[in-house]
Design an enzyme around this catalytic site. Structure first.
Site, short mmCIF file in Angstrom:
data_model
loop_
_atom_site.label_atom_id
_atom_site.label_comp_id
_atom_site.label_asym_id
_atom_site.label_seq_id
_atom_site.Cartn_x
_atom_site.Cartn_y
_atom_site.Cartn_z
N LYS A 1 3.58 93.24 112.77
CA LYS A 1 3.32 91.93 111.40
C LYS A 1 1.59 91.92 111.37
O LYS A 1 0.89 91.64 111.80
CB LYS A 1 4.04 90.48 112.72
N CYS B 1 -38.22 73.45 112.19
CA CYS B 1 -37.80 73.20 113.62
C CYS B 1 -38.04 74.64 114.59
O CYS B 1 -37.98 75.40 113.93
CB CYS B 1 -35.98 72.82 112.96
N GLU C 1 8.40 96.44 113.26
CA GLU C 1 7.19 96.53 112.61
C GLU C 1 5.96 95.99 112.99
O GLU C 1 6.31 94.84 113.83
CB GLU C 1 7.18 96.25 111.06
N ASP D 1 -1.63 90.69 110.32
CA ASP D 1 -1.96 89.46 109.79
C ASP D 1 -3.07 89.37 108.63
O ASP D 1 -4.28 89.43 109.04
CB ASP D 1 -3.48 89.09 111.33
N CYS E 1 -30.66 66.95 114.76
CA CYS E 1 -31.46 67.99 114.78
C CYS E 1 -31.61 68.43 117.21
O CYS E 1 -32.90 67.19 117.09
CB CYS E 1 -32.02 68.82 114.18
S1 IVH Z 1 9.52 90.70 106.75
C1 IVH Z 1 12.16 87.58 103.93
N1 IVH Z 1 7.06 92.63 107.53
O1 IVH Z 1 4.38 87.20 108.13
C2 IVH Z 1 10.90 87.91 104.95
N2 IVH Z 1 6.67 90.20 107.26
O2 IVH Z 1 4.92 85.19 109.62
C3 IVH Z 1 9.97 88.67 104.47
N3 IVH Z 1 4.37 90.04 107.61
O3 IVH Z 1 5.60 85.86 105.67
C4 IVH Z 1 8.28 89.08 105.54
N4 IVH Z 1 3.72 91.87 108.31
O4 IVH Z 1 3.41 87.33 105.12
C5 IVH Z 1 7.56 90.86 107.53
N5 IVH Z 1 5.76 93.39 108.17
C6 IVH Z 1 5.86 92.63 108.15
C7 IVH Z 1 5.52 91.72 108.32
C8 IVH Z 1 5.18 90.07 107.80
C9 IVH Z 1 3.08 90.49 108.03
C10 IVH Z 1 3.93 88.14 107.26
C11 IVH Z 1 4.66 87.77 105.92
C12 IVH Z 1 5.65 86.57 106.13
C13 IVH Z 1 4.53 85.80 107.37
C14 IVH Z 1 5.59 85.68 108.49
#
Ligand code: IVH
Length: 695
Positions: A140, A444, A138, A142, A421
């Site tokens: 991740k 300025c 998946e 941000d 400055c």
């Molecule tokens: S699963 C038990 N899935 O990334 C762990 N986390 O660095 C459950 N995050 O704390 C997290 N996308 O805030 C999961 N597809 C995703 C995510 C994700 C972003 C974040 C989340 C987590 C952090 C870990």
């Protein structure tokens, strides 16, 4: 380490950035005394960086460096269990607790993920975990992590991660996020975990209205959840993706993560797009595909999450104190290159903000030559410990300007932002709650010059022939002292034509450009003054809501009752009203306005012209996203208005149409929710041509 920062990371002094993880068990101390000293120092440092990241939202070291310290402390704790601090940072997952929110004890521990930085490390984990099983790969996201607790189908609590055990109850704010259902179609109880984020286009649109005040979508998203006033939160284009769910009570009928997420989707929760279920051996190819699409997704991601799909297998693998053994985060390598700092300069912006910039030996990053990289502010410089001659790593991520990220070898003495400055020698000031230094002097030279450059720029008054170089020249040679002086420049025509590079032709282009600017509509005049918070968006909102002349705006600023009424304009919050009052009662601003008025600039918005044909009569249109044939997109709305329709800046139940293009933000969600007709660019062009309107 739990959630990691995405940008603005700086390494501590003399750090050696490494691609490959150091072995945390290497050179473990032999005696208790040395171990204790190292452990206490690591704990202190980790707590400090957790605080900077979770509470202050200003991370100062990279994920990688944090992880190295975290793993080293874990290794020491394993080797010397008696020395372990009962409140060690390894036992928690950071804290973003904020004093003013009620505390909420999570119903399940909110764990974090262990990071991997290269495929080798990741595949080692796969081999150790399950070679046969399927993995969910998946994005991740941000953003800011959030837990949602539904009781019998009703959203009961929205809670930040906090320490992982206790979080801040931010339910009021969470309720304003439109992609979060407040009531489910079934009376189920469910706990979900997700990430609150903003699309890049929503962020840009929002940030534009605040003149680029916010550094990036991640900071803005997590800052938004902690806002004290939820009506302000409602104005922010926040969204959520949910990526985990737990149904308490009865023994779970779900066997896999995929089944759980399918149920969440049925309950109308948004899931991260592109998720793939693959065999362990297919993970490297899947990563490649994701990487290819990284720039296209439209929301910030800092890597992937790889999770074992089978729930029973997950349970048998279990958890460490801070993360599950059945999942890993895979961080994309940041685009970074090394270079040497050869100089430094300090820019004084039109607001007075002083930004230090490192001049570097040119490098090619993501197709562009980079010769300058921002050093943000003094705190950042101190943390890095940079000076001339330092070898540094420069990053360029997405839309964000190149920045000095890490120090490979420190240079000579550390840079210090001047106490005075660099332009006018006034004593610089640091505002409360800010890491930035400001020049407080409105006269300025650099502030004034940058204000005039902004006024003349293409997006503002669009004065031909007056770019940065020319404005600086005219100012430095005493032809102009403020922007109103532009309108008396023609008096100096003869003298100007004697200057090198200012022939008859170029001078007449400049003078003509200045003359033409008098035809620019009031909305441009208003937003070009460069007043705090009065950018193009706010100018448009004021005009559309009846404050369509300078007099009416000054009138509203002077009367407390009238200025309070400004709050009724959707999209105008207390800080904008405060800025209107402050700016339009300031003598200096009023004198400038007066001079511009005398010069013949428009001080009232042009009445909107209408065609005889009125095919859009009775319709109320809104626009979101970007378009091939209408740039800026306001051009499409101008047509709607010209042919009888009304345009609005936000969607409400009264809106009849939304013209939506790629990157359409939260407006699209809202339109769909309210049953507003969504029109694509192609359909819009068709509507126009059916009515004999050509573009
Ligand atoms: S699963 C038990 N899935 O990334 C762990 N986390 O660095 C459950 N995050 O704390 C997290 N996308 O805030 C999961 N597809 C995703 C995510 C994700 C972003 C974040 C989340 C987590 C952090 C870990």
């Amino acid at each position: 380490m739990p959630k990691k920062p995405a940008v603005k990371k700086a390494a501590p002094k003399k750090s050696k950035p490494a691609e490959k993880s150091l072995n945390p068990n290497e050179n473990l101390p032999k005696d208790v005394k040395t171990a204790k000293k190292e452990m206490r120092s690591l704990e202190e440092e980790l707590r400090h960086h957790q605080y900077l990241y979770y509470v202050k939202n200003t991370p100062k070291i990279s994920d990688f460096q944090f992880d190295q310290m975290f793993k080293r402390l874990q290794a020491l704790e394993t080797a010397f269990p008696d020395l372990m601090d009962p409140a060690s940072p390894t036992l928690s997952v950071g804290s973003d607790l904020d004093k003013d929110f009620e505390k909420f004890t999570h119903k399940l521990p909110v764990l974090s993920l262990e990071n991997t930085y290269n495929e080798e490390e990741l595949m080692e984990w796969v081999l150790k975990t399950d070679t046969e099983g399927l993995y969910s790969v998946e994005w991740k996201i941000d953003g800011a992590s959030l837990m949602l607790y539904y009781e019998n189908g009703i959203l009961a609590n929205g809670v930040t991660r906090g320490t992982g055990g206790v979080g801040d109850d931010v339910t009021q704010n969470v309720r304003t996020i439109r992609s979060i259902p407040l009531r489910l179609s079934e009376e189920v109880s469910v706990y979900l975990r997700g990430e609150v984020y903003m699309t890049f286009s929503d962020f840009e649109e929002f940030n534009e209205a605040y003149e680029g005040k916010y550094a990036n979508p991640r900071n803005l998203s997590s800052g938004s959840l902690k806002q004290k006033n939820s009506t302000d939160v409602a104005k922010r284009p926040l969204r959520i993706f949910t990526y985990d769910a737990f149904f308490p009570g009865t023994k779970s009928k779900f066997k896999t993560h995929q089944e759980v997420m399918k149920k969440a989707e049925e309950l109308k929760f948004p899931l991260p797009p592109d998720t793939k279920l693959v065999k362990g051996s297919d993970i490297p190819a899947t990563i490649k595909d994701f990487k290819k699409n990284k720039e296209k997704v439209g929301f910030p991601t800092d890597g992937l999450v790889i999770k074992l799909n089978d729930l029973a297998k997950r349970e048998s693998l279990g958890y460490t104190s801070h993360s599950p053994r059945w999942a890993r985060a895979f961080k994309f390598d940041a685009l970074m290159k090394e270079s040497k700092i050869v100089g430094i300069d300090y820019a004084v912006g039109r607001t007075g903000k002083i930004t230090p910039r490192a001049e570097i030996e040119p490098i090619n990053l993501a197709g562009t030559t980079v010769t300058f990289a921002t050093l943000h502010n003094q705190d950042y410089i101190d943390e890095l410990g940079v000076g001339i001659g330092a070898i540094v790593r420069i990053s360029k991520r997405g839309e964000i300007i190149p920045a000095v990220e890490e120090v490979v070898t420190p240079g000579k003495e550390i840079f210090k932002i001047p106490l005075r400055c660099p332009s006018c020698n006034s004593k610089t000031e640091k505002k409360a709650d800010s890491v930035d230094y400001f020049c407080p002097n409105p006269e300025c030279p650099d502030r004034v010059k940058n204000g005039i450059i902004f006024y003349c720029s293409r997006k503002q008054m669009d004065i031909e022939g007056l770019g940065e170089k020319q404005v600086e020249f005219l100012y430095d040679q005493g032809y102009i002292k403020d922007l109103a002086d532009l309108y008396s420049l023609k008096k100096h025509k003869e003298k100007l034509m004697e200057e090198e590079g200012y022939g008859e032709k170029s001078v007449s282009i400049i003078l003509n450009g200045i003359e033409e600017s008098k035809k620019k509509d009031f909305r441009f005049v208003l937003s070009s003054l460069g007043l705090r918070e009065i950018g193009p968006k706010v100018a448009e909102l004021l005009i559309e809501n009846g404050y369509d002349s300078m007099d009416s705006i000054i009138g509203a600023a002077k009367s407390p009752k009238k200025s309070e009424a400004l709050l009724e304009i959707p999209g105008v919050g207390p800080s904008t009203v405060e800025a209107v009052v402050e700016n339009f009662t300031d003598k200096r601003v009023l004198t400038l306005i007066d001079k511009l008025k005398k010069a013949g600039l428009k001080m009232k918005a042009d009445p909107i012209q209408k065609s005889d044909k009125q095919p859009f009569a009775g319709q109320i249109w809104c626009v979101s996203g970007s378009f091939e044939n209408f740039q800026p997109r306001e051009k499409a709305m101008d047509l709607v208005v010209y042919y009888g329709g009304k345009k609005v800046g936000s969607i409400s139940s009264k809106t009849t149409h939304l013209l939506a293009g790629p990157g359409a933000g939260s407006k699209l969600d809202k339109a769909q929710e309210l049953g507003v007709t969504v029109v694509s660019e192609e359909e819009f062009l068709k509507m126009l041509s059916q009515n004999g309107i050509s573009v």
